[in-house]
Design an enzyme around this catalytic site. Sequence first.
Site, PDB file in Angstrom:
ATOM      1  N   GLY A   1      37.030 -21.597  23.737  1.00  0.00           N
ATOM      2  CA  GLY A   1      36.448 -23.202  23.873  1.00  0.00           C
ATOM      3  C   GLY A   1      35.127 -22.661  24.749  1.00  0.00           C
ATOM      4  N   GLY A   2      34.536 -23.679  24.570  1.00  0.00           N
ATOM      5  CA  GLY A   2      33.174 -23.637  24.888  1.00  0.00           C
ATOM      6  C   GLY A   2      32.063 -22.720  24.143  1.00  0.00           C
ATOM      7  N   ASP A   3      31.621 -21.849  25.084  1.00  0.00           N
ATOM      8  CA  ASP A   3      30.899 -20.736  24.723  1.00  0.00           C
ATOM      9  C   ASP A   3      31.560 -18.863  25.179  1.00  0.00           C
ATOM     10  OD1 ASP A   3      30.494 -21.223  27.136  1.00  0.00           O
ATOM     11  OD2 ASP A   3      28.808 -19.794  27.168  1.00  0.00           O
ATOM     12  N   GLU A   4      32.814 -19.371  25.205  1.00  0.00           N
ATOM     13  CA  GLU A   4      33.731 -18.194  25.723  1.00  0.00           C
ATOM     14  C   GLU A   4      34.286 -16.944  23.716  1.00  0.00           C
ATOM     15  OE1 GLU A   4      35.070 -18.752  29.743  1.00  0.00           O
ATOM     16  OE2 GLU A   4      36.441 -19.614  28.094  1.00  0.00           O
TER      17      GLU A   4
ATOM     18  N   LEU B   1      28.178 -16.842  26.275  1.00  0.00           N
ATOM     19  CA  LEU B   1      27.004 -17.247  26.305  1.00  0.00           C
ATOM     20  C   LEU B   1      26.201 -17.441  27.794  1.00  0.00           C
ATOM     21  CD1 LEU B   1      26.233 -18.902  23.479  1.00  0.00           C
ATOM     22  CD2 LEU B   1      26.312 -16.623  23.380  1.00  0.00           C
TER      23      LEU B   1
END
Length: 264
Positions: free
Chosen positions: A90-93, A50
């Site tokens: 993880g995160g926005d990946e 994102l």
Amino acid sequence: MLHHAETDLIRLSTTDPLTGLANRRQLEGALKAWSSTSERSPAALLFIDLDRFKTVNDSLGHAAGDELLVQVAQRIRTASPAESLVARLGGDEFVVLVTGDVSRTPQDIAAAVLRSFEAPFDVLGRPHYASRSVGIAFSEADGDNLLREADAAMYASKRQGGGQAAVFESGLHEAALKSLRIEQDLFLALHREEFLLNYQPIVDLSDGSLRGFEALVRWRHPERGWVSPADFIPLAEESGLIVELGRWVMRTAIAERARWTDSS
């Protein structure tokens, strides 16, 4: 009961708890299994990130960010072939792994993922438009390279403005390594006093009088020589070092201005 408990533990260890997608562990297992197959078919990997997701967490809170990630995961899964592996690293990946023969090309899948973001998401009861960058890599051999190359292609998409897909090319890996080296050297540059300021005069065109100066930061690397601001300023912004660098610029400019006054 023991069998069900073991099954649940395996599922939990390979599933992202927020989105229900596969997690990094399951993706790495799939890549390893594909790489070890004697008669493996070509594979493609889409790396989806994102754009500016951090601003959502910073402005609306982590609960809103999590709400957005859940919806993003659903759209990516819907846009991807049923036989593909969709994972959240993880995160926005996010990642879509396609192996074997599928009905659509990786470029078609990437286009479907991009289109799935066109409608707004519902975050805290309000519409929210999210941009995304997609990197595509192909391989017939190494799963580790596949993930790394798709990551490099995704960052190439971001450098081009985001909101699009980019396919990995050999030069992207060298560009990624260069950016990584510069980013690491940035953390040392302030302590090594490698930065300096150049001053550009600001002149009143009506009478030619000097009104002030613009302080321009420059980086003299001990091995690479002068590093272009176009190379290190974006990396400083991405890494958060821009704040410390900005403070250094202010302190140095004020101190040098005081010295000019004393010597005049």
